[in-house]
Design an enzyme around this catalytic site. Sequence first.
Site, PDB file in Angstrom:
ATOM      1  N   GLU A  51      30.668 -71.087 102.881  1.00 43.63           N
ATOM      2  CA  GLU A  51      31.843 -70.823 102.040  1.00 43.63           C
ATOM      3  C   GLU A  51      32.358 -69.413 102.322  1.00 43.63           C
ATOM      4  O   GLU A  51      32.275 -68.516 101.490  1.00 43.63           O
ATOM      5  CB  GLU A  51      31.499 -71.077 100.578  1.00 43.63           C
ATOM      6  CG  GLU A  51      31.119 -72.542 100.376  1.00 43.63           C
ATOM      7  CD  GLU A  51      30.881 -72.954  98.942  1.00 43.63           C
ATOM      8  OE1 GLU A  51      31.486 -72.352  98.052  1.00 43.63           O
ATOM      9  OE2 GLU A  51      30.092 -73.883  98.727  1.00 43.63           O
ATOM     10  N   HIS A 107      26.189 -86.730  88.701  1.00 47.13           N
ATOM     11  CA  HIS A 107      26.182 -85.417  89.342  1.00 47.13           C
ATOM     12  C   HIS A 107      24.825 -84.764  89.153  1.00 47.13           C
ATOM     13  O   HIS A 107      24.286 -84.767  88.053  1.00 47.13           O
ATOM     14  CB  HIS A 107      27.274 -84.528  88.724  1.00 47.13           C
ATOM     15  CG  HIS A 107      27.290 -83.137  89.291  1.00 47.13           C
ATOM     16  ND1 HIS A 107      27.132 -82.009  88.528  1.00 47.13           N
ATOM     17  CD2 HIS A 107      27.432 -82.704  90.568  1.00 47.13           C
ATOM     18  CE1 HIS A 107      27.189 -80.936  89.313  1.00 47.13           C
ATOM     19  NE2 HIS A 107      27.368 -81.332  90.555  1.00 47.13           N
ATOM     20  N   GLU A 122      23.333 -81.172  89.917  1.00 42.87           N
ATOM     21  CA  GLU A 122      23.278 -79.785  90.396  1.00 42.87           C
ATOM     22  C   GLU A 122      21.793 -79.409  90.391  1.00 42.87           C
ATOM     23  O   GLU A 122      21.113 -79.573  89.379  1.00 42.87           O
ATOM     24  CB  GLU A 122      24.081 -78.869  89.467  1.00 42.87           C
ATOM     25  CG  GLU A 122      23.951 -77.382  89.761  1.00 42.87           C
ATOM     26  CD  GLU A 122      24.335 -77.000  91.184  1.00 42.87           C
ATOM     27  OE1 GLU A 122      25.489 -77.168  91.561  1.00 42.87           O
ATOM     28  OE2 GLU A 122      23.447 -76.536  91.938  1.00 42.87           O
ATOM     29  N   HIS A 161      27.428 -81.032  97.895  1.00 41.38           N
ATOM     30  CA  HIS A 161      28.026 -79.685  97.893  1.00 41.38           C
ATOM     31  C   HIS A 161      26.947 -78.674  98.278  1.00 41.38           C
ATOM     32  O   HIS A 161      25.755 -78.937  98.124  1.00 41.38           O
ATOM     33  CB  HIS A 161      28.639 -79.380  96.536  1.00 41.38           C
ATOM     34  CG  HIS A 161      30.008 -79.971  96.423  1.00 41.38           C
ATOM     35  ND1 HIS A 161      31.108 -79.236  96.085  1.00 41.38           N
ATOM     36  CD2 HIS A 161      30.441 -81.227  96.689  1.00 41.38           C
ATOM     37  CE1 HIS A 161      32.176 -80.017  96.116  1.00 41.38           C
ATOM     38  NE2 HIS A 161      31.799 -81.238  96.473  1.00 41.38           N
ATOM     39  N   GLU A 162      27.377 -77.535  98.800  1.00 43.99           N
ATOM     40  CA  GLU A 162      26.448 -76.561  99.390  1.00 43.99           C
ATOM     41  C   GLU A 162      25.483 -77.309 100.329  1.00 43.99           C
ATOM     42  O   GLU A 162      24.264 -77.217 100.202  1.00 43.99           O
ATOM     43  CB  GLU A 162      25.677 -75.785  98.306  1.00 43.99           C
ATOM     44  CG  GLU A 162      26.555 -74.918  97.449  1.00 43.99           C
ATOM     45  CD  GLU A 162      27.282 -75.698  96.352  1.00 43.99           C
ATOM     46  OE1 GLU A 162      28.492 -75.490  96.198  1.00 43.99           O
ATOM     47  OE2 GLU A 162      26.658 -76.515  95.675  1.00 43.99           O
ATOM     48  N   GLU A 188      30.813 -80.734 101.077  1.00 45.90           N
ATOM     49  CA  GLU A 188      31.646 -79.536 100.966  1.00 45.90           C
ATOM     50  C   GLU A 188      31.482 -78.771 102.282  1.00 45.90           C
ATOM     51  O   GLU A 188      31.993 -79.187 103.313  1.00 45.90           O
ATOM     52  CB  GLU A 188      31.215 -78.746  99.739  1.00 45.90           C
ATOM     53  CG  GLU A 188      32.166 -77.665  99.323  1.00 45.90           C
ATOM     54  CD  GLU A 188      31.617 -76.845  98.184  1.00 45.90           C
ATOM     55  OE1 GLU A 188      32.408 -76.387  97.370  1.00 45.90           O
ATOM     56  OE2 GLU A 188      30.390 -76.626  98.105  1.00 45.90           O
ATOM     57  N   GLU A 194      37.493 -74.955  94.401  1.00 45.08           N
ATOM     58  CA  GLU A 194      36.905 -74.141  93.326  1.00 45.08           C
ATOM     59  C   GLU A 194      37.216 -72.646  93.503  1.00 45.08           C
ATOM     60  O   GLU A 194      37.396 -71.931  92.532  1.00 45.08           O
ATOM     61  CB  GLU A 194      35.392 -74.362  93.260  1.00 45.08           C
ATOM     62  CG  GLU A 194      34.679 -74.010  94.556  1.00 45.08           C
ATOM     63  CD  GLU A 194      33.167 -74.243  94.513  1.00 45.08           C
ATOM     64  OE1 GLU A 194      32.645 -74.683  93.496  1.00 45.08           O
ATOM     65  OE2 GLU A 194      32.513 -73.963  95.547  1.00 45.08           O
TER      66      GLU A 194
HETATM   67  C1  NOJ Z   1      29.514 -75.798  93.293  1.00 45.21           C
HETATM   68  C2  NOJ Z   1      30.235 -77.051  93.701  1.00 45.21           C
HETATM   69  O1  NOJ Z   1      30.919 -76.847  94.912  1.00 45.21           O
HETATM   70  C3  NOJ Z   1      31.187 -77.439  92.586  1.00 45.21           C
HETATM   71  O2  NOJ Z   1      31.945 -78.572  92.967  1.00 45.21           O
HETATM   72  C4  NOJ Z   1      30.403 -77.699  91.342  1.00 45.21           C
HETATM   73  O3  NOJ Z   1      31.301 -77.941  90.278  1.00 45.21           O
HETATM   74  C5  NOJ Z   1      29.520 -76.500  90.966  1.00 45.21           C
HETATM   75  N1  NOJ Z   1      28.767 -76.039  92.089  1.00 45.21           N
HETATM   76  C6  NOJ Z   1      28.553 -76.864  89.854  1.00 45.21           C
HETATM   77  O4  NOJ Z   1      27.634 -77.818  90.316  1.00 45.21           O
HETATM   78 CA    CA Z   2      30.598 -74.894  96.461  1.00 43.41          CA
END
Ligand code: NOJ
Ligand code: CA
Length: 669
Positions: free
Chosen positions: A174, A374, A376, A443-444, A462, A468
């Site tokens: 990023e 989701h 995280e 993502h990441e 991503e 974001e």
């Molecule tokens: C980073 C992600 O790219 C984003 O899409 C997400 O909302 C946040 N982390 C929280 O998980």
């Molecule tokens: Ca991200």
Amino acid sequence: MYINKFVRIATLMGCSMLFMACGDNRSVSSPDGRTKIDFSISEAGELSYSVERDGKPFIDASRLGLVAEECNLNSGFEVSAVEHSSKNEEWEQPWGENKQMRDHHNEMVVRLKGQNDVELAVRFRAFDDGYGFRYEYACGREDDKVTVTDELTEFRLAENGASWSIPGNFETYELQYRNLPIAEVEDANTPFTFRTESGVFGSVHEAALYDFPEMVLRRDKNGVLKSDLAPLPDTKKAHVPSTFHTAWRTMQLGDKAVDLINSSLILNLNEPSKIADTDWIKPHKYVGVWWGMHLGTQTWVMGKRHGATTENALRHIDFAAENNIQGVLFEGWNRGWENWGGSQSFDYMQAYPDFDVERIARYAKEKGIELWMHNETGGNIPEYESVMDEAMAKYASWGVHTLKTGYAGGFKGGYLHHSQYGVKHYQKVVETAAKHQLMIDAHEPIKETGIRRTWPNMMTREGARGMEWNAWSEGNSADYLCVLPYVRLLGGPMDYTPGIFDIDYSRARADKGRIMWNGDNTHCCIKTTLARQMANWVIIYSPLQMAADLIENYEGNPAFQFFRDFDADCDWSKAIAGEIGEYIAVVRRADDNYFLGVGTNHEARTLSLPLDFLKEGVSYEAVVYADDTTRDDPEAYIIEKRRVTAADTLEVAMAAKGGAAVSFMEVED
Ligand code: NOJ
Ligand code: CA
């Protein structure tokens, strides 16, 4: 279980694999003869390759090989055989920019014997749109382990030129693009895209990365750009079995910048699907409770501003059902967000009490909408790996087929995101998800190297600065968006999450106001016009494509008709015009409809685009959503309808930072 029924191989020209006894010929050329790769070995048994393009030096003699602790993987070799073969086959994929693919290449395998029973095959494949090579080692006894400490592969470009890349960072992609002379690049991640002084467009990347660290380019003390592998905490690069092969080191090639986008090299260097039944894998459009958290009008954590509430979920499901959108994402549905950034411990099974997940799942099913889950992880890999199988089984029992994952946080134990440890983890997630019939949006992530061909549930990721960043940083400029397609997107799909209509966040501010959660957000806004936001739905390919704004910002806006009509499950795609950092035009066909996305950088620009991609003899209604160039307002757009055929040319006028989206639907004459 994993025998692919979708990859139907139609062999063309009778015999596809043609083995030739080529004696000691140590070169291989692309089918069109324009790219020629030569292999050499020195007296000390050191290996190198060089490449010519159109008869001119393109890569000067460049070293090959790895370095390991237990055995010599780079010198003392003798050539034992050189094998040549060719392939010209069509294959099909369940989804992708293009469903019909062709793998047309010439292959050369140089077999070598080294010291202490080390065997190496360097496999080269030359295509018209580039080439790849990889190392296949067999070192000593079968149960031996090999500790890789370096890779020697060099990329000595024969000419200087311009290049576009992000720095070679092993933790994040990023980052902002740099436009540097090739000679001034100290380190770069891949795709590393360039144009040589004599006009060759190229991009270095890798294909089929498994159980090995990511490669970046780094200039060594002799001034040569060479491969550098992400290290492990023990400072080694990889621990591998004694028989192993690396990812392909790839070079996409073209005469025009857009040729790189139209290349299928990366997918052709990946293996066919290992998932037998892919009927559950469906590209689709989605909306979600997401942007509000980044804007700061909502929170992931339960409280007054909690986004993922039952009421909000049902509202989003209704909106999706009414607007020809197939999926909905709810971030902040599960307990543990109060730990994010701290102890990084999430509960992947328990919903917050104000999110009645079972009721929501039932309602989504009733309405024919895909509920996304989701996860995280905050980078807590050991915890996630210990529960993900059970959690995914639970999601499957709710009828869920799509899972967005996230790794916003450093990995425990000093492991880097892009190291062998990371690559293995992301792969474990993909394979576990396949078992539970779940599609992945990571993502990441680790970089996209085309594994979606082999694991078609690995839909999108991503891996660059997405939407974001516009909520809480200086944001992504229109120039950035004109580099992205020629660099990051050469690897494969991206979940950029396009399509914000509230360009200056005035509606967010007027609503309940924005809280600050990731730095000063007072000056943040979208750095493009609204029409360009729409164009990104086409330009930035993702089989799971999001309309990322708050759904209330779409309600009543006539421009949203484009997303209703848009089909994320395209059959064919082509980048038809563009220059790196300047502009881009991409067209995709889904069934009989075409969708065109056009975007410019900070300069206003008018493009004349021949519509010769349309089916000949058919009339289409073109609906053009373009910038209103008469007004100094990034939200101002015009909608124009006209009847067109393949014989017409479309003039698209774009404001600075602007763009246009066009749908083409067949009409009866
Ligand atoms: C980073 C992600 O790219 C984003 O899409 C997400 O909302 C946040 N982390 C929280 O998980
Ligand atoms: Ca991200």
